[in-house]
Design an enzyme around this catalytic site. Structure first.
Site, PDB file in Angstrom:
ATOM      1  N   TYR A 113       0.859  -1.190   0.000  1.00  0.00           N
ATOM      2  CA  TYR A 113       0.000   0.000   0.000  1.00  0.00           C
ATOM      3  C   TYR A 113       0.890   1.234   0.000  1.00  0.00           C
ATOM      4  O   TYR A 113       1.833   1.316   0.793  1.00  0.00           O
ATOM      5  CB  TYR A 113      -0.897  -0.015   1.237  1.00  0.00           C
TER       6      TYR A 113
ATOM      7  N   ASP B  27       9.404   3.488  -0.495  1.00  0.00           N
ATOM      8  CA  ASP B  27       8.342   4.009   0.349  1.00  0.00           C
ATOM      9  C   ASP B  27       8.662   3.586   1.773  1.00  0.00           C
ATOM     10  O   ASP B  27       8.428   2.443   2.161  1.00  0.00           O
ATOM     11  CB  ASP B  27       6.990   3.448  -0.116  1.00  0.00           C
TER      12      ASP B  27
ATOM     13  N   LYS C 115       4.314   9.380   8.625  1.00  0.00           N
ATOM     14  CA  LYS C 115       4.047   8.761   9.942  1.00  0.00           C
ATOM     15  C   LYS C 115       4.981   9.251  11.057  1.00  0.00           C
ATOM     16  O   LYS C 115       4.776  10.333  11.584  1.00  0.00           O
ATOM     17  CB  LYS C 115       4.091   7.236   9.802  1.00  0.00           C
TER      18      LYS C 115
HETATM   19  N1  PMP Z   1       2.953   4.282   2.221  1.00  0.00           N
HETATM   20  C1  PMP Z   1       2.913   3.320   3.163  1.00  0.00           C
HETATM   21  C2  PMP Z   1       3.957   2.243   3.149  1.00  0.00           C
HETATM   22  C3  PMP Z   1       1.920   3.352   4.134  1.00  0.00           C
HETATM   23  O1  PMP Z   1       1.862   2.380   5.051  1.00  0.00           O
HETATM   24  C4  PMP Z   1       0.974   4.401   4.124  1.00  0.00           C
HETATM   25  C5  PMP Z   1      -0.147   4.479   5.169  1.00  0.00           C
HETATM   26  N2  PMP Z   1      -0.494   3.331   5.798  1.00  0.00           N
HETATM   27  C6  PMP Z   1       1.058   5.361   3.144  1.00  0.00           C
HETATM   28  C7  PMP Z   1       2.061   5.293   2.204  1.00  0.00           C
HETATM   29  C8  PMP Z   1       0.081   6.512   3.086  1.00  0.00           C
HETATM   30  O2  PMP Z   1       0.324   7.399   4.122  1.00  0.00           O
HETATM   31  P1  PMP Z   1      -0.840   8.408   4.630  1.00  0.00           P
HETATM   32  O3  PMP Z   1      -1.882   7.556   5.242  1.00  0.00           O
HETATM   33  O4  PMP Z   1      -0.112   9.314   5.588  1.00  0.00           O
HETATM   34  O5  PMP Z   1      -1.304   9.143   3.431  1.00  0.00           O
END
Ligand code: PMP
Length: 432
Positions: free
Chosen positions: A145, A240, A268
């Site tokens: 994700y 990511d 995060k």
């Molecule tokens: N990339 C990863 C690996 C994530 O786990 C997440 C959120 N779970 C995101 C992107 C998206 O981040 P946000 O919810 O702050 O938009």
């Protein structure tokens, strides 16, 4: 357990907030439905709900809350910053200092830009890779994700998979066809995809350690091979590290494994619980970003003093020697205990643990990619989730999510959790 207030708030919420929740991963659909728990306050390792029940929190707000809730240093930083105004729309010294801190920890981020979420950070790295290479296609790994922008919602993980939908409506076919999805940890599939589309691929998007179909580390040599093959094909490698950044080490997975991407997305933890994202990479690539170059990206709230101050305080606290070793030790103690109990109760359980994060899967198979995570038993997980919740242990409501240990979890909290797992497993099995 009395959750009357949560139930009545849920009814009101359903009327005014779509699905009753502001992010689908908060709903309890994947664990049998019904009212999610409405939390009232949080401190350290604990949550208290609207009915006064206390929970040990292993959700950590899906990752950011690594220091536990209402950490004094983060709290003070937010209060102090708020007294000087919350948003300027001008540059500030703190943004410079924070970018310097990030670059020191993750040297591949030679130049950085702050945004407001992980979604924005990843979305922008993709646009940048396309601008830099002049190519359109993106390669990603099934089940990972990367936020909810159009391109990455093709075969995404935790968000949609929580609801059991592998994709999203509203994404044009013309966009979906620019995304090639292959299994994680599968070098042969990567070679095949690159043989076929290599000269059209702008970037490969990688969770260098997966956090979105549970905790799934890369197999040895995987990250090195991704770099080698993608660079040979003339594409960029994007990490990511929205979940993994500062989760396992003061830096990223890239600084642990010693493999550097061209671009990195963060989010995060670097906001200490406030909204934030950041992306960065080689200067030569970042020079394409406006106002230096032709790739446009902007943000009214980007680099706001509250998020930056909370993030700096959080990272300062995380730089304490021995902190990550301690999280790892607790993670391993919990994982080992769960494996041992599963064995005693003859339950088919696989625990993937890395540092202070773990996922408990109901399967007797190893989980190394999305297909093996999908094949785990969701009904057993739902039963386990409910049994833990009733005993005051709050896990993420999906079989695909991680448990996060925070610096606020004490040895006693871990002991209490192990006792709760013992009881839950005893209910799920009649053999000892
Ligand atoms: N990339 C990863 C690996 C994530 O786990 C997440 C959120 N779970 C995101 C992107 C998206 O981040 P946000 O919810 O702050 O938009």
């Amino acid at each position: 357990m009395n959750i009357q207030k949560s139930e009545s708030l849920y009814q009101e919420a359903l009327d005014v907030i779509v699905g009753g929740v502001n992010s689908p991963s908060r709903s309890f659909r994947a664990v049998g439905g019904g009212a999610p728990i409405f939390m009232k306050k949080a401190k350290g390792a604990y949550f208290w709900d609207e009915d006064g029940n206390r929970y040990i929190d292993y959700l950590a707000a899906f990752g950011p809350i690594i220091l536990g809730h209402a950490h004094p240093a983060v709290h003070e930083a937010i209060v102090e910053a708020s007294m000087n105004g919350v948003l300027y729309g001008t540059p500030t010294e703190k943004e410079v200092r924070f970018a310097q801190m990030l670059r020191e920890a993750i040297p591949s981020m030679e130049q950085i830009r702050f945004v407001n979420s992980g979604t924005e950070a990843v979305m922008t790295t993709i646009r940048l890779a396309r601008a830099y290479t002049g190519r359109d296609k993106i390669l990603k790994f099934a089940g990972c994700y990367h936020g909810h922008s159009d391109l990455v919602l093709v075969a995404a993980g935790s968000g949609p998979s929580t609801l059991g939908i592998p994709d999203s409506a509203g994404i044009p076919q013309s966009i979906a066809q620019e995304v090639i999805t292959i299994p994680y940890n599968d070098i042969n599939a990567l070679e095949e995809a690159l043989n076929h589309w290599g000269n059209q691929i702008a970037a490969v998007l990688v969770e260098p350690l997966v956090g979105n179909f549970g905790i799934v580390p890369p197999v040895p040599g995987f990250l090195e091979k991704v770099n080698e093959l993608v660079h040979q094909a003339g594409g960029l490698v994007i990490y990511d590290e929205v979940i993994t950044g500062f989760r396992f080490h003061y830096g990223g997975i890239q600084t642990i494994f010693g493999v550097e991407p061209d671009l990195t997305a963060l989010g995060k933890i670097i906001g200490g619980g406030l909204p934030i994202g950041a992306y960065g990479g080689r200067k030569e690539i970042m020079d394409k970003v406006a106002p230096m170059g032709p790739m446009y990206q902007a943000g009214t709230m980007a680099g706001n003093p509250l998020s930056i101050s909370a993030g700096m305080a959080c990272l300062q606290a995380l730089s304490k020697p021995g902190l990550y070793e301690e999280l790892s030790r607790k993670g391993k103690r919990l994982a080992d205990a769960i494996v041992k109990l599963a064995d005693e109760y003859r339950l088919s359980v696989t625990v993937n643990q890395y540092g202070g994060a773990l996922t408990v899967y109901f399967t007797d198979q190893p989980v190394v990619d999305y297909a093996s995570a999908q094949a785990t038993d969701g009904e057993r997980f739902a039963q386990f989730f409910r049994l833990m919740l009733e005993q005051g242990i709050y896990l993420a409501p999906s079989k695909y999510e991680a448990w996060f240990i925070t610096t606020a979890h004490s040895e006693q909290d871990v002991d209490e959790t192990i006792r709760a797992v013992d009881h839950a497993f005893s209910q799920m099995s009649n053999k000892r």
